[in-house]
Design a protein around this motif. Sequence first.
Motif, PDB file in Angstrom:
ATOM      1  N   LEU A  12      12.303  77.820  34.715  1.00 10.24           N
ATOM      2  CA  LEU A  12      11.527  76.603  34.472  1.00 10.24           C
ATOM      3  C   LEU A  12      11.306  76.414  32.966  1.00 10.24           C
ATOM      4  O   LEU A  12      11.407  75.296  32.458  1.00 10.24           O
ATOM      5  CB  LEU A  12      10.194  76.692  35.212  1.00 10.24           C
ATOM      6  CG  LEU A  12       9.497  75.410  35.600  1.00 10.24           C
ATOM      7  CD1 LEU A  12      10.404  74.458  36.352  1.00 10.24           C
ATOM      8  CD2 LEU A  12       8.258  75.713  36.430  1.00 10.24           C
ATOM      9  N   GLU A  13      11.039  77.516  32.253  1.00 10.00           N
ATOM     10  CA  GLU A  13      10.906  77.434  30.788  1.00 10.00           C
ATOM     11  C   GLU A  13      12.199  76.930  30.160  1.00 10.00           C
ATOM     12  O   GLU A  13      12.176  76.045  29.302  1.00 10.00           O
ATOM     13  CB  GLU A  13      10.561  78.809  30.203  1.00 10.00           C
ATOM     14  CG  GLU A  13       9.129  79.215  30.382  1.00 10.00           C
ATOM     15  CD  GLU A  13       8.818  80.547  29.716  1.00 10.00           C
ATOM     16  OE1 GLU A  13       7.687  80.700  29.244  1.00 10.00           O
ATOM     17  OE2 GLU A  13       9.703  81.435  29.671  1.00 10.00           O
ATOM     18  N   GLU A  14      13.328  77.477  30.613  1.00 10.28           N
ATOM     19  CA  GLU A  14      14.627  77.048  30.082  1.00 10.28           C
ATOM     20  C   GLU A  14      14.882  75.574  30.388  1.00 10.28           C
ATOM     21  O   GLU A  14      15.388  74.836  29.537  1.00 10.28           O
ATOM     22  CB  GLU A  14      15.747  77.897  30.683  1.00 10.28           C
ATOM     23  CG  GLU A  14      15.768  79.326  30.206  1.00 10.28           C
ATOM     24  CD  GLU A  14      16.801  80.181  30.947  1.00 10.28           C
ATOM     25  OE1 GLU A  14      17.716  79.605  31.583  1.00 10.28           O
ATOM     26  OE2 GLU A  14      16.675  81.411  30.900  1.00 10.28           O
ATOM     27  N   LEU A  15      14.527  75.153  31.591  1.00  7.97           N
ATOM     28  CA  LEU A  15      14.702  73.762  31.983  1.00  7.97           C
ATOM     29  C   LEU A  15      13.870  72.837  31.091  1.00  7.97           C
ATOM     30  O   LEU A  15      14.353  71.793  30.648  1.00  7.97           O
ATOM     31  CB  LEU A  15      14.319  73.563  33.454  1.00  7.97           C
ATOM     32  CG  LEU A  15      14.403  72.134  33.982  1.00  7.97           C
ATOM     33  CD1 LEU A  15      15.864  71.673  34.048  1.00  7.97           C
ATOM     34  CD2 LEU A  15      13.747  72.043  35.355  1.00  7.97           C
ATOM     35  N   MET A  16      12.639  73.240  30.809  1.00  9.62           N
ATOM     36  CA  MET A  16      11.772  72.404  29.975  1.00  9.62           C
ATOM     37  C   MET A  16      12.372  72.248  28.577  1.00  9.62           C
ATOM     38  O   MET A  16      12.411  71.149  28.027  1.00  9.62           O
ATOM     39  CB  MET A  16      10.358  72.995  29.880  1.00  9.62           C
ATOM     40  CG  MET A  16       9.587  73.005  31.191  1.00  9.62           C
ATOM     41  SD  MET A  16       9.419  71.397  31.964  1.00  9.62           S
ATOM     42  CE  MET A  16      10.510  71.558  33.372  1.00  9.62           C
ATOM     43  N   LEU A  17      12.821  73.351  28.012  1.00  8.14           N
ATOM     44  CA  LEU A  17      13.431  73.298  26.677  1.00  8.14           C
ATOM     45  C   LEU A  17      14.689  72.433  26.687  1.00  8.14           C
ATOM     46  O   LEU A  17      14.913  71.644  25.764  1.00  8.14           O
ATOM     47  CB  LEU A  17      13.739  74.710  26.182  1.00  8.14           C
ATOM     48  CG  LEU A  17      12.518  75.591  25.889  1.00  8.14           C
ATOM     49  CD1 LEU A  17      12.954  77.015  25.542  1.00  8.14           C
ATOM     50  CD2 LEU A  17      11.668  74.997  24.777  1.00  8.14           C
ATOM     51  N   ALA A  18      15.508  72.571  27.739  1.00  2.00           N
ATOM     52  CA  ALA A  18      16.737  71.778  27.846  1.00  2.00           C
ATOM     53  C   ALA A  18      16.436  70.283  27.971  1.00  2.00           C
ATOM     54  O   ALA A  18      17.235  69.450  27.568  1.00  2.00           O
ATOM     55  CB  ALA A  18      17.559  72.248  29.050  1.00  2.00           C
ATOM     56  N   LYS A  19      15.264  69.948  28.492  1.00  2.00           N
ATOM     57  CA  LYS A  19      14.871  68.548  28.642  1.00  2.00           C
ATOM     58  C   LYS A  19      14.054  68.040  27.446  1.00  2.00           C
ATOM     59  O   LYS A  19      13.466  66.972  27.505  1.00  2.00           O
ATOM     60  CB  LYS A  19      14.078  68.371  29.941  1.00  2.00           C
ATOM     61  CG  LYS A  19      14.943  68.548  31.175  1.00  2.00           C
ATOM     62  CD  LYS A  19      14.197  68.140  32.415  1.00  2.00           C
ATOM     63  CE  LYS A  19      15.136  68.022  33.591  1.00  2.00           C
ATOM     64  NZ  LYS A  19      16.148  66.975  33.444  1.00  2.00           N
ATOM     65  N   GLY A  20      14.007  68.861  26.379  1.00  3.58           N
ATOM     66  CA  GLY A  20      13.320  68.437  25.167  1.00  3.58           C
ATOM     67  C   GLY A  20      11.808  68.575  25.234  1.00  3.58           C
ATOM     68  O   GLY A  20      11.102  67.990  24.409  1.00  3.58           O
ATOM     69  N   GLN A  21      11.305  69.344  26.180  1.00  2.58           N
ATOM     70  CA  GLN A  21       9.871  69.562  26.330  1.00  2.58           C
ATOM     71  C   GLN A  21       9.473  70.867  25.656  1.00  2.58           C
ATOM     72  O   GLN A  21      10.311  71.722  25.385  1.00  2.58           O
ATOM     73  CB  GLN A  21       9.499  69.622  27.820  1.00  2.58           C
ATOM     74  CG  GLN A  21       9.764  68.350  28.574  1.00  2.58           C
ATOM     75  CD  GLN A  21       8.856  67.224  28.143  1.00  2.58           C
ATOM     76  OE1 GLN A  21       7.644  67.384  28.040  1.00  2.58           O
ATOM     77  NE2 GLN A  21       9.446  66.060  27.869  1.00  2.58           N
ATOM     78  N   LYS A  22       8.191  71.027  25.410  1.00  2.00           N
ATOM     79  CA  LYS A  22       7.675  72.280  24.874  1.00  2.00           C
ATOM     80  C   LYS A  22       7.661  73.318  25.997  1.00  2.00           C
ATOM     81  O   LYS A  22       7.558  72.978  27.182  1.00  2.00           O
ATOM     82  CB  LYS A  22       6.252  72.102  24.334  1.00  2.00           C
ATOM     83  CG  LYS A  22       6.151  71.085  23.225  1.00  2.00           C
ATOM     84  CD  LYS A  22       6.657  71.663  21.933  1.00  2.00           C
ATOM     85  CE  LYS A  22       6.383  70.671  20.801  1.00  2.00           C
ATOM     86  NZ  LYS A  22       7.115  70.953  19.624  1.00  2.00           N
TER      87      LYS A  22
END
Length: 162
Positions: A12-22
Motif C-alpha cells: 500500500l505504501e508503494e502504491l501510494m508513492l506510485a500514485k504521487g501520494q505521500k
Amino acid sequence: MKTIYDYSYAQLEELMLAKGQKKYRANQIFSWLYQKRVTSFDEMSDVARSFLDELKNEFVINPLEVVEKQVSKDKTAKYLFRLSDGALVESVLMHFDYGKSLCVTSQVGCNMGCKFCASGLLKKQRDCTSGEIVAQVMAVQKELDETGERLSHIVIMGTGEP
C-alpha cells in the motif's frame, strides 16, 4: 475490479508513492480499512476526495456479497459469499469457550473428491486472492463489531475441510 484488501501495508505504501501520494497516506487508508472497518472509500473523511475518486475507479473495498447466512442452535454461522466473478465460497464462524474461530475459504472448488463432502463436486477452479480471503475475515468481523465481539482465531481451508 481489484480489491484494496489485496495489498499488504508495504504494498500500500508503494502504491501510494506510485500514485504521487505521500507515504503516510498508506497509514490513513490502512487505518480506515482495518481499524475503522469502512466498507466504502466515501467514508474516509481525512483523505482528499479527488484521490478517493481515483481509488474508487481502480479498486473496491469488499469484493463479496453475502448470498446466505445460516445459524445453528449452537450459534455456529455459515456464510455463503459470492465473489466478484460470481464464484461462491463459504466461511464458518464457530463459538468456543476460548474465543471465536472463523474458517475461511482459500480456493474455489476442490480436487480432493472426499465422499462425504459436496465441495469436490466442483473441481478446483482457482485459488482465492489474498484480498478475497481477507474480505471474508473483514465481513464477519464487521458483523461482530456490532456486539463488541472479536475474532480470536482464523483457520484457512480449501473449499470444505480445514
